[in-house]
Design an enzyme around this catalytic site. Structure first.
Site, PDB file in Angstrom:
ATOM      1  N   CYS A 159     -24.142  -6.575  14.265  1.00 15.36           N
ATOM      2  CA  CYS A 159     -23.793  -7.234  15.599  1.00 15.36           C
ATOM      3  C   CYS A 159     -23.046  -8.620  15.167  1.00 15.36           C
ATOM      4  O   CYS A 159     -22.542  -9.012  15.694  1.00 15.36           O
ATOM      5  CB  CYS A 159     -25.000  -7.703  16.339  1.00 15.36           C
ATOM      6  SG  CYS A 159     -26.367  -8.712  15.579  1.00 15.36           S
ATOM      7  N   HIS A 733     -29.688 -12.035  16.887  1.00 20.11           N
ATOM      8  CA  HIS A 733     -28.600 -10.998  17.422  1.00 20.11           C
ATOM      9  C   HIS A 733     -27.467 -11.818  17.749  1.00 20.11           C
ATOM     10  O   HIS A 733     -27.627 -12.991  18.470  1.00 20.11           O
ATOM     11  CB  HIS A 733     -29.351 -10.541  18.763  1.00 20.11           C
ATOM     12  CG  HIS A 733     -28.468  -9.297  19.400  1.00 20.11           C
ATOM     13  ND1 HIS A 733     -27.907  -8.252  18.580  1.00 20.11           N
ATOM     14  CD2 HIS A 733     -27.898  -9.104  20.515  1.00 20.11           C
ATOM     15  CE1 HIS A 733     -27.239  -7.436  19.226  1.00 20.11           C
ATOM     16  NE2 HIS A 733     -27.179  -8.058  20.513  1.00 20.11           N
TER      17      HIS A 733
END
Length: 808
Positions: A159, A733
């Site tokens: 990510c 994230h």
């Protein structure tokens, strides 16, 4: 006969044989030669490799001519992008990447098969599509969406890469540079600092796919492989920092697209009293002599660095290029720490406290803060780190708080506070106490019993005149009285009275198993029955267990055993029949329980119980900071650290000079990296402070020297992308907010998921890297609206909530 011979010899052949094919005089490696037989190549399109078309080329012809010839033969439209492959002697195909080299340099021979491949309308190359993916590729070609609104598949903790790519993909002038194939003319295949054009080509493929409008999401596997090949730190599928990947990618693209093919040596010159504008212009020109690419044109600016020697006052002014600004966040000088306070009163449960202390304070500051809540004097406190039922560390008052991490379990014990004032005064000895339970070991005859630590350890202060096993037993029995039940008279054990009578040297406080003679309550045990002692740590010069009388053989609720700091018995020094342990041993004591006795008299639920003080509900409010404050902090004068001194050319010594950075020249696209991750010797933390940043009209005029008052638009920027980080240091994230260059609509990119958002959803505590575009560039690059295009969809969707973010 050789294909290339001396020019003079074959000019005679043309005169002698007029019908012969015209020979060509060529210049090969500085020598004039006559080329008799040209190179005959077999050209085929990738879609139909069964019918080759022959074409002749001179050895000095470029590969670009071969490509243009193939495009003409196979009627390829001008807007289509093509590339060439050649079949080698092993039967495999190799890319002809550099179209500027000659047929001779490419080592092409007559009869070789050259394949021309045409990029599909969805931005992919047919050769890069696996056979199994042909159906999916056909479905993507049929899909038509907004160009640029395309997700990236998470390959496993990638990510961070997806976030950086989405931000860079939404820089308008850079994306147009790749979409219009201007990069093909500037690929630098011979730069030793570059990556042979592979990173630039891999990134171009991603951009063309994302902006084709034929993909909902794409798989950046090829790009990930290329990055790992040239930067080993990104190999595998570990989590990384999006800003670190962004830094590598910008540097790699710059070197792959550097227009300077041969870098010349440039000597860096100091100002030496010259005007700043003259030195700055010279520094920028020197930078461009070695670095000239679309990355420099788009992202590079210029710093003014001023260093002042503290001894001689020498001033050094230099101008250095930059690609992004890493600005610090104003850090609070306070820190919130959670601790457990253990009172000397055994009836009171441990209390959980949340304390506000100086970030650079000492252990004593922690005790002072706790004293305000408990009313207990700081001199009567002792701080310890408890880990796995044992003391990991017992702190001294002068130690720094930075050695305590947020995840540590810190216990602060109330102690008697009585220390030695004169030789005749009474002093307490600190004894760390562990709890252990005997468990059957996995032995074939079950003859050996293991000991397992459990519960919370204690620090008990014992008067020197009560250093006997029986006295210590009753002190500990009183200290554990909140969760250890005293046996009734019916439960008393039938001890060996003969053994007790033989031990005349042992003090006899009464029935040691909790009998009716003496009850070591608060009056008898006094303050010494509390936890920890007046000294600040277990003292080595105190009378150790080796000086204590031998313990009785009477069966108690529990037995006492000298152990080391890990809670294990040191059998090499222990002797039950003599005096216990040697005097050099640390006086750690273990309370050993038999399983049946522990089950009968030890209340585990009560032992683990604690109460929360009112201060636990306190939350240190982190006031939001403005982006302007971060930039001001970045340009504030600072003194160099000892690890990074400056060598003064006047003093000829390394000095801790003062340093100040100023912005001199701003780029078209300004990348601002918020330094949220803080690393020190003892601690690592992420700063989740909310940074308020403007979406439009970020004005840098007050930070740039000198200012061009006639062109104020050179200092105003609008936001175009944000890289977000949710989570902490160990996991997290990355996502992206980005403004589409065609529609002007903001979208939220979360790996392969894309959704529209409004501008008021962009600002959050997760903002990590900000991309700003200068307003004059934005107006210049803004496309004219096409009336035939449908209107942009209205902004919708819910704001991303960090509490529900997926975490890798």
């Amino acid at each position: 006969m050789s294909e290339v011979c001396d020019a003079a010899r074959f000019l005679l052949l043309d005169e002698a044989f007029p019908g012969r094919k015209k020979v060509q005089v060529v210049e090969l490696r500085g020598t004039r030669k006559v080329e008799v037989y040209p190179v005959e190549l077999l050209l085929v399109p990738h879609r139909d490799m069964g019918t080759p078309h022959s074409a002749q080329f001179s050895q000095i012809d470029s590969i670009d001519l071969v490509l243009r010839t193939a495009r003409e033969k196979f009627l390829v439209r001008p807007e289509k992008e093509t590339r060439l492959w050649v079949k080698n002697s092993q039967g495999s195909f190799e890319r002809l990447c550099n179209t500027r080299v000659t047929v001779l340099d490419a080592a092409l021979k007559s009869g070789q098969l050259v394949v021309m491949e045409t990029r599909s309308k969805d931005g992919t190359w047919p050769s890069a599509q696996p056979q199994a993916g042909n159906k999916a590729s056909k479905e993507d070609e049929d899909f038509q969406g907004q160009p640029g609104i395309c997700g990236l598949t998470n390959l496993g903790n990638t990510c961070f890469m997806n976030s950086a790519l989405q931000c860079l993909s939404n820089v308008p002038q850079l994306t147009e540079y790749f979409l219009k194939n201007r990069y093909l003319e500037e690929l630098n295949f011979c730069n030793p600092l570059g990556m042979k054009g592979e990173i630039a080509e891999a990134y171009a493929d991603l951009v063309k796919q994302a902006w084709s409008g034929h993909h909902r999401s794409i798989v950046p596997q090829v790009f990930k492989t290329k990055v790992g090949h040239f930067a080993s730190q990104f190999l595998g599928y570990q989590q990384h920092d999006s800003q670190e990947l962004l830094s590598f990618l910008l540097d790699g693209l710059h070197e792959d697209l550097n227009r300077v093919k041969k870098k010349e040596y440039v000597e860096l010159c100091d100002a030496a009293g010259r005007p700043d504008h003259e030195v700055a212009q010279e520094a920028w020109q020197n930078h461009k002599r070695r670095n000239d690419s679309v990355i420099v044109d788009t992202f590079h600016g210029l710093f003014k660095s001023t260093l002042v020697c503290p001894d001689c006052g020498n001033v050094s002014v230099t101008f250095d290029p930059f690609c992004y600004l890493s600005v610090p966040l104003p850090v609070s000088h306070k820190r919130v720490m959670e601790v457990f306070f253990v009172s000397m009163d055994p009836r009171r449960k441990p209390e959980q406290h949340r304390l506000v202390v100086p970030k650079k304070g000492k252990i004593s500051d922690l005790c002072v803060a706790l004293a305000k809540h408990t009313g207990v004097s700081p001199e009567r406190m002792m701080v310890a780190d408890v880990f796995s039922h044992r003391f990991y560390k017992i702190y001294q008052l002068e130690e720094s708080l930075s050695s305590i991490l947020d995840r540590d379990d810190i216990f602060i014990y109330e102690v008697s506070g009585r220390s030695a004032i004169c030789e005749n005064s009474r002093e307490d000895v600190v004894l760390p106490i562990y709890l252990r339970e005997r468990t059957p070991a996995r032995d074939y005859n079950n003859s050996y019993y293991g000991l397992m630590l459990f519960g919370h350890p204690l620090l008990v202060s014992v008067p020197r005149d009560r250093l006997s096993w029986d006295s210590l037993y009753h002190i500990l029995l009183y200290r554990l009285s909140r969760y250890v039940t005293r046996p009734s008279s019916d439960d008393e054990d039938d001890g060996d009275e003969k053994d007790m009578a033989a031990k005349d040297s042992i003090p006899k406080p009464g029935h040691v198993a909790g009998g009716s003679s003496q009850n070591p309550g608060p009056e008898q045990a006094g303050p010494s029955s509390g936890v920890a002692g007046g000294s600040r740590a277990p003292v080595n010069n105190s009378p150790g267990p080796s000086h204590w009388p031998q313990r009785a053989r009477r069966k108690h609720l529990f037995t006492l055993q000298t152990v080391n700091s890990n809670g294990t018995s040191d059998r090499s020094n222990f002797n039950e029949d003599t005096h216990g342990v040697s005097s050099s041993s640390q006086p750690y004591i273990a309370i050993d329980w038999e399983p049946e006795m522990k089950k009968r008299y030890y209340n585990e639920v009560e032992a683990e119980g604690y109460v929360k003080h009112d201060c636990v509900g306190y939350v240190l409010k982190k006031a939001p900071v403005r982006l302007r404050e971060c930039i001001e902090l970045f340009t504030t004068m600072e003194t160099l650290e000892k690890e990074n001194p400056w060598f003064c050319p006047s003093c000829k010594q390394h000095q801790l000079a003062t340093k100040k950075l100023d912005l001199w020249k701003l780029p078209e696209t300004l990348i601002i990296h918020l330094k949220r991750f803080s690393y020190t010797r003892f601690s690592r933390e992420k700063l989740d402070t909310l940074v308020e940043f403007p979406i439009r009209d970020l004005d840098f005029s007050e930070f740039v020297k000198p200012q061009n008052e006639s062109a104020p638009e050179l200092y105003k920027y609008d936001l175009i992308a944000v890289s977000n980080h949710y989570g902490g240091l160990r996991d997290g994230h990355y996502t992206t907010f980005a403004c589409n260059k065609d529609s002007g609509q903001w979208h939220y990119f979360d790996d392969n998921s894309v959704s529209p958002v409004t501008e008021n959803q962009i600002e959050s505590k997760a903002a990590y890297v900000l991309f700003y575009q200068r307003q004059d560039v934005a107006r210049r690059a803004k496309p004219q609206p096409d009336l035939s295009d449908p209107p942009a969809p209205p902004a919708c969707g819910q704001p991303p909530n960090s509490e529900f973010m997926d975490v890798n």
